[in-house]
Design an enzyme around this catalytic site. Structure first.
Site, mmCIF file in Angstrom:
data_model
loop_
_atom_site.group_PDB
_atom_site.id
_atom_site.type_symbol
_atom_site.label_atom_id
_atom_site.label_comp_id
_atom_site.label_asym_id
_atom_site.label_seq_id
_atom_site.Cartn_x
_atom_site.Cartn_y
_atom_site.Cartn_z
ATOM 1 C CG HIS A 265 -2.044 0.850 1.304
ATOM 2 N ND1 HIS A 265 -2.404 1.692 0.291
ATOM 3 C CD2 HIS A 265 -2.939 1.107 2.313
ATOM 4 C CE1 HIS A 265 -3.449 2.418 0.654
ATOM 5 N NE2 HIS A 265 -3.793 2.078 1.881
ATOM 6 C CG HIS A 306 -3.668 0.515 -8.193
ATOM 7 N ND1 HIS A 306 -5.005 0.447 -7.903
ATOM 8 C CD2 HIS A 306 -3.110 1.361 -7.305
ATOM 9 C CE1 HIS A 306 -5.250 1.235 -6.872
ATOM 10 N NE2 HIS A 306 -4.119 1.790 -6.487
ATOM 11 C CG ASP A 363 3.026 4.910 -3.952
ATOM 12 O OD1 ASP A 363 2.879 6.117 -3.712
ATOM 13 O OD2 ASP A 363 2.375 4.026 -3.409
HETATM 14 N N1 CMC Z 1 5.668 -7.134 -10.064
HETATM 15 C C1 CMC Z 1 5.553 -8.367 -10.658
HETATM 16 N N2 CMC Z 1 4.393 -9.034 -10.803
HETATM 17 C C2 CMC Z 1 3.273 -8.436 -10.325
HETATM 18 C C3 CMC Z 1 3.316 -7.183 -9.702
HETATM 19 C C4 CMC Z 1 4.557 -6.530 -9.592
HETATM 20 N N3 CMC Z 1 4.622 -5.313 -9.014
HETATM 21 N N4 CMC Z 1 2.063 -6.838 -9.302
HETATM 22 C C5 CMC Z 1 1.268 -7.849 -9.672
HETATM 23 N N5 CMC Z 1 1.999 -8.822 -10.296
HETATM 24 C C6 CMC Z 1 1.480 -10.056 -10.910
HETATM 25 C C7 CMC Z 1 1.040 -11.062 -9.856
HETATM 26 O O1 CMC Z 1 2.105 -11.924 -9.505
HETATM 27 C C8 CMC Z 1 -0.077 -11.779 -10.588
HETATM 28 O O2 CMC Z 1 0.494 -12.650 -11.535
HETATM 29 P P1 CMC Z 1 -0.258 -14.052 -11.918
HETATM 30 O O3 CMC Z 1 -1.591 -13.651 -12.486
HETATM 31 O O4 CMC Z 1 0.642 -14.696 -12.918
HETATM 32 O O5 CMC Z 1 -0.392 -14.819 -10.631
HETATM 33 C C9 CMC Z 1 -0.751 -10.656 -11.393
HETATM 34 O O6 CMC Z 1 0.293 -9.692 -11.633
HETATM 35 C C10 CMC Z 1 -1.929 -10.003 -10.681
HETATM 36 O O7 CMC Z 1 -1.449 -9.473 -9.448
HETATM 37 P P2 CMC Z 1 -2.200 -9.546 -8.045
HETATM 38 O O8 CMC Z 1 -1.171 -9.631 -6.967
HETATM 39 O O9 CMC Z 1 -3.256 -10.596 -8.109
HETATM 40 O O10 CMC Z 1 -2.904 -8.143 -8.019
HETATM 41 P P3 CMC Z 1 -3.505 -7.441 -6.736
HETATM 42 O O11 CMC Z 1 -4.602 -6.572 -7.259
HETATM 43 O O12 CMC Z 1 -3.855 -8.424 -5.696
HETATM 44 O O13 CMC Z 1 -2.271 -6.578 -6.185
HETATM 45 C C11 CMC Z 1 -0.757 -4.773 -5.829
HETATM 46 C C12 CMC Z 1 -2.091 -5.221 -6.467
HETATM 47 C C13 CMC Z 1 -0.658 -3.260 -5.925
HETATM 48 C C14 CMC Z 1 -0.738 -5.169 -4.348
HETATM 49 C C15 CMC Z 1 0.397 -5.448 -6.599
HETATM 50 O O14 CMC Z 1 0.362 -5.088 -7.963
HETATM 51 C C16 CMC Z 1 1.755 -5.095 -5.994
HETATM 52 O O15 CMC Z 1 2.170 -5.731 -5.019
HETATM 53 N N6 CMC Z 1 2.476 -4.077 -6.580
HETATM 54 C C17 CMC Z 1 3.721 -3.640 -6.025
HETATM 55 C C18 CMC Z 1 3.472 -2.782 -4.801
HETATM 56 C C19 CMC Z 1 2.983 -1.376 -5.176
HETATM 57 O O16 CMC Z 1 3.533 -0.711 -6.023
HETATM 58 N N7 CMC Z 1 1.926 -0.939 -4.446
HETATM 59 C C20 CMC Z 1 1.423 0.437 -4.572
HETATM 60 C C21 CMC Z 1 0.032 0.495 -5.061
HETATM 61 S S1 CMC Z 1 -0.370 2.215 -5.494
HETATM 62 C C22 CMC Z 1 -0.475 3.019 -3.979
HETATM 63 C C23 CMC Z 1 -1.703 2.702 -3.227
HETATM 64 O O17 CMC Z 1 -2.784 3.035 -3.715
HETATM 65 O O18 CMC Z 1 -1.565 2.153 -2.121
#
Ligand code: CMC
Length: 426
Positions: A265, A306, A363
């Protein structure tokens, strides 16, 4: 508004009729509240398909990359408004008139100082404490100082608490930084605007008061606007949940700060810079992109992806532009920045990221701007918390001004059935 019904058919049972609600914009929502009468619950860990509340504050269309506060697009607010006006809008639902704005700014300025005794709190923390750890503690402690605005059933108390929080967050954030630096804490200056005053309290000392760069103050203000609210994210939902039990506003915001701290987050802006440090140089990018794609490797590209935006993050667009302006103004030629830009380019063109709609989020750029301004990495999430406080408190106020129930999710239990302790356990 419910004008349609959905039917839920569970094998061997009569169909259950569920109202379908429609908002002003956005997808239809199936109202499952009556389901509990059938002895069943819905199961949705991570709230992927669940609206936890009704709200009039912020609207996001993740597919189209739209973010509206009270109907106004974030791009227009970033260009034509300022942070305090955006705060007024979030809190009150409409843009202020000239007089209302002047009154609001003056009220905020009246509340910028913190109780002198609050300073002594800081001494209990180690100098190397993470600033977010201090923020959780000190903001929670405000409830021990401002007893006169803790009656959550009193709309005036709620208003005063909201003002206090918006006004005091920059002061507390800067005090946290000064404490870690071993420098004297600076009192707020009410002749400066919100962003200028924050930079003053961060970077000036009693021995040297330097003028605040208007370009940096404007960039800071934009960072505040872009982080002001984001509907029912993890920290806002935490604030609502804490508030639903009747907890006081300062305790609720402290809970929000704790939820924001995580790297998935608000902690992501700090994690971006830590990741860039780890990658080290442009030659290592391919190796790290491969790690991010490897399912057996926990490494993720921080600042990408995201939960809601699956096309682009509209805040990231504005942030990238501000980033270019700040770097041009400061004439910064940072190898880490070059690394960030190269990483962005590679990830944007890589099929893994394209297929999964993983774009740079707000971010990714905010960390780079904050670094250029001279803010240390460990303070990045504190700045996010400072800016998001108005969103949290707007949601808290919205919830408390209408009918609400304590938030109490249910579970799918998969543990042992009832069993007895053996009589003889040796
Ligand atoms: N790097 C590599 N792979 C990723 C990433 C990443 N940053 N984010 C998602 N994926 C992959 C994930 O492994 C999954 O792959 P598969 O379908 O093959 O299993 C797919 O993309 C979908 O991801 P998810 O984890 O199911 O998506 P989510 O909606 O649960 O998670 C997130 C969203 C923001 C937590 C995640 O993208 C992440 O951890 N990003 C990095 C941390 C980040 O930058 N967070 C800031 C968000 S913006 C500020 C805010 O609003 O808080």
């Amino acid at each position: 508004m419910a004008d349609k019904k959905a039917q839920l058919i569970i094998e061997g049972n009569a169909p259950v009729e569920l109202p379908v609600l429609t908002g002003t914009v956005g997808p239809e929502v199936i109202d499952v509240r009556s389901l509990t009468a059938t002895g069943r619950f819905t199961f949705d860990p991570g709230f992927m398909s669940t609206a936890s509340c009704e709200s009039k504050i912020t609207y996001i269309d993740g597919d189209k990359g739209i973010l509206l506060h009270r109907g106004y697009p974030i791009e227009q607010l970033a260009e034509k408004s300022d942070y305090l006006e955006t705060c007024y809008l979030l809190l009150n639902g409409e843009l202020p008139s000239k007089e209302e704005k002047a009154q609001f700014v003056s009220t905020i300025k009246n509340h910028t100082m913190v109780h002198e005794q609050l300073k002594t709190f800081f001494n209990g923390f180690r100098r190397d404490a993470h600033p977010m750890a201090i923020m959780c503690g000190v903001v929670g402690a405000l409830s021990a100082f401002y007893h006169d605005s803790l009656d959550i059933k009193n709309p005036q108390h709620r208003e005063v608490s909201a003002m206090r929080l918006v006004a005091k967050m920059p002061t507390i954030a800067a005090m946290t930084y000064k404490y870690s630096m071993g420098q004297p804490m600076m009192y707020p200056r009410n002749d400066l605007n919100y962003a200028e005053n924050f930079l003053h309290m961060m970077f000036n000392t009693p021995c040297e008061i330097k003028p605040i760069s208007p370009v940096l103050a404007k960039a800071m203000d934009k960072i505040f606007i872009l982080h002001a609210d984001h509907e029912q994210n993890a920290s806002t939902s935490t604030v609502r949940l804490a508030g639903s039990s009747g907890a006081n506003p300062f305790a609720c915001i402290a809970a929000g700060i704790a939820a924001l701290w995580g790297p998935a987050h608000g902690g992501a802006n700090e994690a971006v810079l830590t990741m860039l440090d780890e990658i080290g140089s442009v030659e290592n990018i391919d190796k790290y992109v491969a790690k991010a794609k490897d399912k057996d490797d926990p490494f993720k590209l921080m600042g990408f992806g995201h939960r809601v935006y699956k096309n682009f993050d509209p805040r990231a667009k504005v942030m990238k532009q501000t980033c270019d302006e700040v770097l041009a103004e400061l004439g910064i030629n940072d190898p880490q920045l070059e690394l960030a830009m190269k990483l962005e380019e590679i990830a944007r063109n890589d099929p893994y990221f394209k297929e999964r709609n993983l774009y740079p989020n707000v971010d990714f750029y905010s960390g780079i701007i904050l670094k250029a301004i001279g803010i240390p990495t460990s303070m990045f999430t504190v700045i996010f918390a400072l800016a998001r406080t108005v969103g949290w408190i707007s949601h808290w106020k919205e919830m408390l001004s209408g009918p609400y129930k304590i938030g109490r999710p249910r579970q799918l239990y998969t543990g042992y059935e009832q069993r007895d302790l053996p009589d003889d356990r040796g």
